[in-house]
Design a protein around this motif. Structure first.
Motif, short mmCIF file in Angstrom:
data_model
loop_
_atom_site.label_atom_id
_atom_site.label_comp_id
_atom_site.label_asym_id
_atom_site.label_seq_id
_atom_site.Cartn_x
_atom_site.Cartn_y
_atom_site.Cartn_z
N ASN A 7 -49.37 -8.43 3.28
CA ASN A 7 -50.33 -8.30 2.44
C ASN A 7 -51.78 -8.20 3.34
OD1 ASN A 7 -49.44 -8.59 -0.10
ND2 ASN A 7 -48.77 -10.63 0.67
N PHE A 8 -51.91 -8.58 4.55
CA PHE A 8 -53.08 -8.52 5.23
C PHE A 8 -53.05 -7.18 5.90
CE2 PHE A 8 -54.76 -8.30 9.69
CZ PHE A 8 -56.12 -9.07 9.56
N TRP A 9 -52.06 -6.56 6.35
CA TRP A 9 -51.91 -5.27 6.56
C TRP A 9 -52.30 -4.05 5.73
CZ3 TRP A 9 -53.35 -5.29 11.41
CH2 TRP A 9 -52.76 -6.11 12.09
N VAL A 10 -51.71 -4.28 4.60
CA VAL A 10 -52.22 -3.41 3.42
C VAL A 10 -53.58 -3.62 3.11
CG1 VAL A 10 -51.64 -3.01 0.56
CG2 VAL A 10 -49.84 -3.34 2.42
N GLY A 11 -54.15 -4.84 3.33
CA GLY A 11 -55.34 -5.24 2.90
C GLY A 11 -56.29 -4.35 3.95
N PHE A 22 -60.00 0.28 5.11
CA PHE A 22 -59.93 1.52 6.03
C PHE A 22 -59.86 2.81 5.04
CE2 PHE A 22 -58.18 5.06 8.49
CZ PHE A 22 -59.52 5.33 9.22
N PHE A 23 -58.98 3.00 4.19
CA PHE A 23 -58.52 4.05 3.31
C PHE A 23 -59.72 4.04 2.34
CE2 PHE A 23 -56.14 6.36 0.21
CZ PHE A 23 -55.73 7.24 0.99
N GLY A 24 -60.23 3.04 1.79
CA GLY A 24 -61.25 3.34 0.80
C GLY A 24 -62.76 3.47 1.39
N TYR A 35 -49.47 0.69 -1.68
CA TYR A 35 -49.53 -0.46 -2.51
C TYR A 35 -48.13 -0.75 -3.35
CZ TYR A 35 -52.01 -3.47 -6.20
OH TYR A 35 -52.70 -4.46 -6.61
N ALA A 36 -47.61 0.46 -3.90
CA ALA A 36 -46.41 -0.14 -4.43
C ALA A 36 -45.33 -0.71 -3.69
CB ALA A 36 -45.93 1.45 -5.20
N VAL A 37 -45.14 -0.15 -2.36
CA VAL A 37 -44.18 -0.78 -1.48
C VAL A 37 -44.62 -2.36 -1.15
CG1 VAL A 37 -43.29 -0.91 0.80
CG2 VAL A 37 -43.48 1.26 -0.42
N ARG A 38 -45.80 -2.65 -0.97
CA ARG A 38 -46.32 -3.91 -0.93
C ARG A 38 -46.08 -4.71 -2.04
NH1 ARG A 38 -49.24 -7.73 -2.90
NH2 ARG A 38 -49.89 -6.27 -4.48
N THR A 58 -59.14 -3.90 -3.51
CA THR A 58 -57.86 -4.52 -3.08
C THR A 58 -57.78 -4.81 -1.69
OG1 THR A 58 -57.02 -3.10 -4.85
CG2 THR A 58 -55.44 -3.89 -3.39
N GLY A 59 -58.19 -4.08 -0.61
CA GLY A 59 -58.19 -4.22 0.59
C GLY A 59 -58.78 -5.22 0.85
N ILE A 60 -60.01 -5.65 0.20
CA ILE A 60 -60.88 -6.97 0.57
C ILE A 60 -59.98 -8.12 -0.15
CG2 ILE A 60 -63.00 -8.16 -0.07
CD1 ILE A 60 -64.41 -5.30 0.04
N LEU A 61 -59.67 -7.89 -0.99
CA LEU A 61 -58.86 -9.25 -1.96
C LEU A 61 -57.77 -9.50 -1.22
CD1 LEU A 61 -58.73 -11.01 -4.52
CD2 LEU A 61 -57.43 -9.06 -5.48
#
Length: 170
Positions: A65-69, A74-76, A105-108, A51-54
């Motif tokens: 979206n960029f920052w959550v990515g 990093f998290f993964g 992910y939910a907040v995003r 998801t971070g890559i996508l």
């Protein structure tokens, strides 16, 4: 999805990977407790990484979206490398950290859902409900480990199914 005639292959792939991880998490529920808990980093880390890559590739703007990515990548990688387990050892805090991804992910998703409000009202409603459920499960995942670790793989499995539905709908 990009349009009604065109499939968003990136979201479909990430949704499928997330669903496979959810099914694996459900399969591990019948395994001895230690095996199910040992697999949680993979169940959460793989979807977070993909998801971070996508997200940055799909949205191409320097926004949430960029920052959550970036956080997802990093998290993964952190979960898959085992670094988190080494730092936190086996404290209950370690197990609640996995749920942080679902909360982020939910907040995003709740912030992103507004883009569907006028173009696809039914999709907007479904995404809002799914992201709210994911947020609740993420919050439960941060609380549950302090009561019983046996429930954490079940919460992770349900959260991953919801995350996969969100990925397919976006």
């Amino acid at each position: 999805s990009k349009s009604e005639q065109e499939l968003d292959w990136g979201s479909a792939l990430v949704g499928t990977i997330t669903l496979v991880m959810a099914l694996q998490a459900f399969a591990q529920l019948t395994a001895p407790r230690g095996n199910a808990l040992a697999m949680v980093p993979y169940f959460v880390g793989i979807p977070a990484l993909f998801t971070g890559i996508l997200l940055p590739l799909k949205h191409k703007k320097l926004d949430y979206n960029f920052w959550v990515g970036i956080i997802g990548i990093f998290f993964g990688l952190t979960l898959l490398s085992g670094t988190l387990e080494k730092v936190l050892s086996l404290t209950p805090l370690l197990w609640s950290v996995y749920s942080i991804w679902f909360i982020i992910y939910a907040v995003r998703g709740l912030l992103q859902a507004h883009t569907y409000r006028t173009t696809a009202p039914s999709q907007y409603s479904v995404l809002m409900i799914l992201n709210f459920l994911l947020l609740v499960l993420g919050l439960l995942g941060t609380i549950i480990p302090f009561f019983t670790l046996n429930s954490l793989p079940l919460v992770v499995a349900i959260a991953l199914i919801i995350e996969s539905l969100i990925a397919w709908l976006e």
